[in-house]
Design a protein around this motif. Structure first.
Motif, PDB file in Angstrom:
ATOM      1  N   CYS A 144       1.010  -0.991   0.362  1.00 20.86           N
ATOM      2  CA  CYS A 144      -0.652   0.140   0.596  1.00 20.86           C
ATOM      3  C   CYS A 144       1.104   1.227  -0.328  1.00 20.86           C
ATOM      4  N   LYS A 146      -0.994   3.952   0.610  1.00 22.90           N
ATOM      5  CA  LYS A 146      -1.275   5.178   0.645  1.00 22.90           C
ATOM      6  C   LYS A 146      -0.789   5.838   2.130  1.00 22.90           C
ATOM      7  N   PHE A 147      -0.164   5.393   3.336  1.00 25.47           N
ATOM      8  CA  PHE A 147       0.349   5.177   4.717  1.00 25.47           C
ATOM      9  C   PHE A 147      -0.976   6.628   5.405  1.00 25.47           C
ATOM     10  N   PHE A 150      -2.389   6.023  10.925  1.00 21.41           N
ATOM     11  CA  PHE A 150      -2.150   4.922  12.121  1.00 21.41           C
ATOM     12  C   PHE A 150      -1.950   3.931  11.934  1.00 21.41           C
ATOM     13  N   CYS A 151      -1.584   3.550  10.686  1.00 20.60           N
ATOM     14  CA  CYS A 151      -1.683   2.531   9.716  1.00 20.60           C
ATOM     15  C   CYS A 151      -0.193   1.468   9.345  1.00 20.60           C
ATOM     16  N   VAL A 153       0.807  -1.560   7.585  1.00 21.46           N
ATOM     17  CA  VAL A 153       0.413  -2.260   6.359  1.00 21.46           C
ATOM     18  C   VAL A 153       1.468  -1.775   5.326  1.00 21.46           C
ATOM     19  N   HIS A 227     -10.612   1.078  -1.221  1.00 18.13           N
ATOM     20  CA  HIS A 227     -10.595   2.594  -0.922  1.00 18.13           C
ATOM     21  C   HIS A 227     -11.068   3.693  -1.522  1.00 18.13           C
TER      22      HIS A 227
HETATM   23 FE1  SF4 Z   1      -2.892   1.245   3.040  1.00 16.61          FE
HETATM   24 FE2  SF4 Z   1      -5.653   0.912   3.723  1.00 16.61          FE
HETATM   25 FE3  SF4 Z   1      -3.813   0.958   5.297  1.00 16.61          FE
HETATM   26 FE4  SF4 Z   1      -4.958   2.866   4.820  1.00 16.61          FE
HETATM   27  S1  SF4 Z   1      -5.179   1.897   6.425  1.00 16.61           S
HETATM   28  S2  SF4 Z   1      -2.321   3.357   4.696  1.00 16.61           S
HETATM   29  S3  SF4 Z   1      -5.153   2.816   2.597  1.00 16.61           S
HETATM   30  S4  SF4 Z   1      -3.711  -0.869   4.051  1.00 16.61           S
END
Ligand code: SF4
Ligand code: SAH
Length: 428
Positions: A144, A146-147, A150-151, A153, A227
């Protein structure tokens, strides 16, 4: 996605060593734990579970223990420092190396760690998927870019990478050849797919959907997770256009407050979300919708939270998944103080759950009396009962036979519960 990764690890172990799944960890030669680090609770479970495996290994020192997935990626060697009986640590982009790692451990009795994010596609090293008789997952893109603040991933799964169109279609064909009828396309940001076709043209997600939808033997097509920023008019129209595309979409919005959406770096405002929902419902009036929500993001005020409740009321979701904000190491949000007191997070979570459960319940009640097609998945916990899913992803229980597993059968809905339905099989 973790389920998909686990099934691919199993395929690998079967191919490389003829290993099979055992019912009890005590009987295993190799124990692989696939882990999640999206919230702190998931990560805590890793170490408590490892404590149990340690005892097994004391009795059987030749047992090999591996920790994979996002906790493996994030913690790396620190896992083996804390739990030296762990032989292998690997990330979600390196599990194709499992046979190589296990050989090395068996030969040299050393600990191995594989957490690099290779440029090459791990998919090229995985055996053909085996399928489970009725449905299969196909990863079409990973990572991903998108950064969201909070995430974790983007850090654990790396940057966005789409598989070539022909690879995706070939994996779908192979799965369909095993007799399955349902395919779920997977990606952290599945609709951000941009894959190369054989003629070097770049395809977007909707183009891929149309191509997969045409494959012979496919009856049900699903995808996750989308998304909002990547939803196009064409993608919404596909729900009206493609009979195999099932009427269910998970479209996480996280918050209904513009201030919080901005702070989260979600890339859209509250008012950008409603037109997407309208368009989806225009093209597919019966579409079931769901979302994820985070309560208690740093700085979230009562007013921000009211905005979330208001958005939930306006959209009226079929299902919702609600989480308390959990600071994750290395993310930008973790640099802000986690300043919403636990009691406030709890109270907001309870209020949101009360509303979303009511919505789910009402949507379930509306199903009573309908005749729906159910893809039979497995035996229920109750004797003589089978369990399956409707087109719009609701769980249905009914009196049936194990031989019906894998078939799609008409069921009349007679009762609704909070999270599932009961029905009667309509026999021709
Ligand atoms: Fe990527 Fe979804 Fe995490 Fe946002 S919430 S950074 S879109 S994986
Ligand atoms: N790619 C998907 C979501 C992946 S994570 C998307 O963009 O929507 C799955 C869900 O976990 C998120 O939608 C979010 O609601 C929740 N989540 C992620 N990080 C979290 C955190 N730090 N605290 C609480 N919930 C979190």
């Amino acid at each position: 996605m973790n389920e998909y990764d686990s099934s691919r690890m199993l395929d690998l172990m079967q191919d490389a060593y003829g290993m099979k799944l055992v019912a009890n960890p005590e009987d295993a030669d190799v124990i692989l734990m696939n882990t999640c680090s999206i919230r702190e609770k998931a990560e805590d479970k890793v170490y408590s579970e490892l404590g149990r495996y340690r005892k097994l290994k004391e009795k059987r020192p030749d047992m090999i223990i591996g920790v994979g997935g996002c906790v493996g990626q994030q913690e790396g060697k620190r896992i083996q420092q804390r739990a030296p009986y762990v032989d292998a640590v690997f990330g979600p982009q390196s599990y194709h190396k499992l046979p190589e790692m296990i050989n090395k451990i068996r030969r040299e009795r050393v600990n191995v760690t594989a957490t690099e994010m290779p440029e090459i596609e791990k998919f090229d090293h995985l055996p053909a998927p085996k399928g489970n008789g009725m449905s299969g997952f196909v990863t079409i893109m990973e990572g991903c870019d998108k950064f969201c603040t909070f995430c974790v991933v983007p850090y654990t799964r790396g940057s966005e990478l789409s598989r070539p169109v022909e690879d995706v279609l070939e994996e779908c064909r192979k799965l369909l050849a095993t007799g399955i009828t349902e395919i779920s396309l997977l990606g952290q940001n599945v609709n951000a797919y941009r894959g190369l076709a054989a003629d070097e043209d770049e395809w977007d997600f909707t183009m891929l959907l149309y191509a997969v939808a045409k494959l012979e033997g496919l009856e049900r097509l699903r995808f996750s997770t989308s998304h909002p920023m990547e939803v196009t008019e064409e993608m919404a129209a596909a729900f009206g256009d493609l009979p195999v595309l099932m009427p269910y979409l998970h479209l996480p919005v996280q918050s209904g407050s513009d201030v919080i959406l901005k702070a989260m770096h979600r890339g859209h405002a509250r008012d950008d979300y409603f037109p997407l929902i309208e368009s989806l419902r225009k093209h597919c009036p019966d579409i079931a919708l769901s979302s994820d929500f985070i309560v208690g993001y740093p700085g979230e005020t009562d007013e921000d939270f009211e905005q979330t409740l208001d958005l939930v009321r306006r959209v009226n979701y079929d299902f919702s998944y609600c989480f308390k904000y959990s600071p994750r190491p290395g993310t930008p949000a973790a640099q802000s103080e986690d300043n919403i007191p636990e009691e406030v997070k709890d109270e907001r979570l309870q209020r949101l759950l009360a509303l979303t459960r009511l919505q789910t319940r009402e949507a379930m009640n509306k199903q009573i009396g309908r005749v729906v097609n159910v893809l039979v998945e497995k035996e229920s916990k109750t004797d003589g009962e089978m369990q399956g899913r409707t087109a719009d992803y609701r769980i249905v229980h009914f009196e049936g036979q194990p031989r019906q597993i894998g078939q799609t059968m008409p069921v009349r809905i007679t009762k609704a519960y909070g999270q599932s339905l009961r029905g009667e099989l309509i026999l021709a």
